[in-house]
Structure formats: structure tokens, C-alpha cells
Write a protein that holds these residues in place. Sequence first.
Motif, PDB file in Angstrom:
ATOM      1  N   LEU A  29     -82.038   9.757  44.348  1.00 50.64           N
ATOM      2  CA  LEU A  29     -83.027   9.601  43.480  1.00 50.64           C
ATOM      3  C   LEU A  29     -83.177  10.413  42.508  1.00 50.64           C
ATOM      4  N   SER A  30     -82.598  11.247  42.412  1.00 45.22           N
ATOM      5  CA  SER A  30     -82.939  13.038  42.070  1.00 45.22           C
ATOM      6  C   SER A  30     -82.557  12.414  40.603  1.00 45.22           C
ATOM      7  N   LYS A  31     -81.898  11.482  40.383  1.00 45.34           N
ATOM      8  CA  LYS A  31     -80.898  11.479  38.930  1.00 45.34           C
ATOM      9  C   LYS A  31     -81.465  10.720  38.513  1.00 45.34           C
ATOM     10  N   LEU A  32     -82.805   9.928  39.092  1.00 40.17           N
ATOM     11  CA  LEU A  32     -83.016   9.038  38.336  1.00 40.17           C
ATOM     12  C   LEU A  32     -84.426   9.362  36.930  1.00 40.17           C
ATOM     13  N   GLN A  33     -84.520   8.978  36.588  1.00 36.55           N
ATOM     14  CA  GLN A  33     -85.870   9.213  35.578  1.00 36.55           C
ATOM     15  C   GLN A  33     -87.475   9.472  35.861  1.00 36.55           C
ATOM     16  N   VAL A  34     -88.360  10.058  35.481  1.00 32.98           N
ATOM     17  CA  VAL A  34     -89.559  10.602  36.486  1.00 32.98           C
ATOM     18  C   VAL A  34     -90.707   9.661  34.815  1.00 32.98           C
ATOM     19  N   SER A  35     -89.882  11.097  32.999  1.00 33.42           N
ATOM     20  CA  SER A  35     -90.810  10.525  32.769  1.00 33.42           C
ATOM     21  C   SER A  35     -90.491  10.182  31.022  1.00 33.42           C
ATOM     22  N   GLY A  36     -91.964   8.976  31.249  1.00 36.90           N
ATOM     23  CA  GLY A  36     -91.370   7.917  29.328  1.00 36.90           C
ATOM     24  C   GLY A  36     -91.284   6.827  29.975  1.00 36.90           C
ATOM     25  N   THR A  37     -91.814   6.287  31.639  1.00 40.63           N
ATOM     26  CA  THR A  37     -91.642   5.714  32.338  1.00 40.63           C
ATOM     27  C   THR A  37     -93.338   4.656  31.721  1.00 40.63           C
ATOM     28  N   ASP A  38     -92.719   3.583  30.797  1.00 33.62           N
ATOM     29  CA  ASP A  38     -94.082   2.667  30.303  1.00 33.62           C
ATOM     30  C   ASP A  38     -93.863   0.615  30.055  1.00 33.62           C
ATOM     31  N   LEU A  39     -95.134   0.343  30.246  1.00 35.30           N
ATOM     32  CA  LEU A  39     -95.337  -0.335  30.426  1.00 35.30           C
ATOM     33  C   LEU A  39     -96.868  -1.268  29.560  1.00 35.30           C
ATOM     34  N   ASP A  40     -96.262  -2.205  29.473  1.00 34.55           N
ATOM     35  CA  ASP A  40     -97.652  -2.731  28.504  1.00 34.55           C
ATOM     36  C   ASP A  40     -98.523  -4.112  29.238  1.00 34.55           C
ATOM     37  N   ASP A  41     -99.325  -4.611  29.237  1.00 33.87           N
ATOM     38  CA  ASP A  41     -99.080  -5.900  29.436  1.00 33.87           C
ATOM     39  C   ASP A  41     -99.610  -7.016  29.000  1.00 33.87           C
ATOM     40  N   PRO A  42     -98.803  -7.572  28.685  1.00 39.75           N
ATOM     41  CA  PRO A  42     -98.577  -8.656  27.275  1.00 39.75           C
ATOM     42  C   PRO A  42     -99.659  -9.762  27.207  1.00 39.75           C
ATOM     43  N   GLU A  43    -100.439  -9.785  28.563  1.00 44.54           N
ATOM     44  CA  GLU A  43    -101.712 -10.396  28.609  1.00 44.54           C
ATOM     45  C   GLU A  43    -102.386  -9.896  29.256  1.00 44.54           C
TER      46      GLU A  43
END
Length: 256
Positions: free
Chosen positions: A142-156
Amino acid sequence: MSSDSIPEPLPAAPEASADSPFRTEPTARDDAPQFVLPLVVHLEKTDPPARNDALVTAARAVLTILSDVRSLGEDEVGSEGEGEWARAVRDWQDARIRKVVRRARGAEWRKASTLPGITVTGEHAEVRVFPPVPLDGWPKELSKLQVSGTDLDDPEAPAAPDPAGPVLWMNPDVGMSAGKAMAQAGHGAQLAWWELSDTERKAWREAGFPLSVATPDPGRWRELTASGLPVVRDAGFTEIAPGSCTVVADHPGLRR
């Protein structure tokens, strides 16, 4: 998130209890060993979930692990003894309530899924929640996984929340990455859980933890923060200023 108009001052949010995990000033909780609840969102480049779906699923994941028999102490399960995660959950809740959302795809997600935890699925989102770990003691997977930049959108545009059901209301004037917002939604769900009776908790759990996440207009937000419902005030470790009100937790059992 920005606005051309200057918002009216918010009314004071209800005061947190003297030793609340969400107070921004130092409390006795800061002297305890610090733990964090890890959440990992399955985020493939070509097929990401919608932002609102991810927020709802993260909140449900927090509720799921809080209510899991493995997280319960002896006083909650009786003579069978406490669950295997109960000590970690208790230590985490005795200190600051920290949640960190990381993202994984492909082999990373498959490796994370082999660790003890629970995967909760939404309409399309998948979030795996793990028992709390020491702040500086993350498993290497888990420590190797990225934290920053987790961005998502709502297409609708997300569907309007069911006014008769639980709703986590997000502050319309505070911009957050999707990962940060997922953690805040989890905080809001946890506050609601703490405030409910055992009977109300059982009914919510048996229904599969239905809930909505929505962003009200500024006027409605002001009403909500003055309503007496639980309010999350962020400690300010990442992204936003300490003391920022981020979520109001609304549940039929709290509308008293």
C-alpha cells in the motif's frame, strides 16, 4: 472551486466535544499513538469511476469496516471475544481520525486485494478498506501506491439525493481532489454512525448502507451547518485550511 461572488459568513458550526478527533487544536488524542485507515480506489486509466460514485462508495466502505464483526470489541460481540481487527480499530479511534485514499490499477490493485480488508462496490466504483495501520507503518503493497493526483469527474450530473435517506452534504466553497473528498465523505459517514442508536445502526447496515453525497447551494449549506447535524472540521493535514467545515452528515435518525 472558486466563485466570483463573496459568500456570506457562515454561522458557527456546532462545537466539537472537548476530546473530539476532529478538533483542530491539540487534545489528549494527540498523545496517543497515531493510526490511519487506508482506503484504495480501483482506478484504471481507461475506465475510471464517476467522482460521486467514488465518494459514496468510500463512505460505505468506512461504515462497512466499522460494523464488521472483525472490528468489534468483546463488549459488542459478547462471550465470543473481540474481533481480529478490534484492537487496531480501537487504537485508531482513540487518536486522531485519519483516513488516506490511495489509487491502484492492474497488478497494484490485485496485490492490494490480497491483503486483509473489504472491497465495497458502487455503481462502478470499487474501494477496498483495510484495518487501521500505524501512521508510519503502512504495508509495502500500500505504501507504494500514489496519493496525490486522484482526480475524477462526473460525466453526468449526479442524481438528486433522496431527502428521506442519509445524505453527506459537501461544502460548496471548498475545492478538494477526489481522494481528499472521499476521505471527508468517510469522516461524515463515521460521525453519523457514532451518533446513531444501536437499532438505527442495525437497520442501516441491514439495508446495505444506502446514502447519497451531494453539494448544496451556499444558502442551503449555511442552513445545514447551523442545523445541529454532525459537521466535519478538517484538521488541515492536507489540501485545505485547518478548521474548514467540509461535510455535514445528515441521517433520518439525526433529524431530531
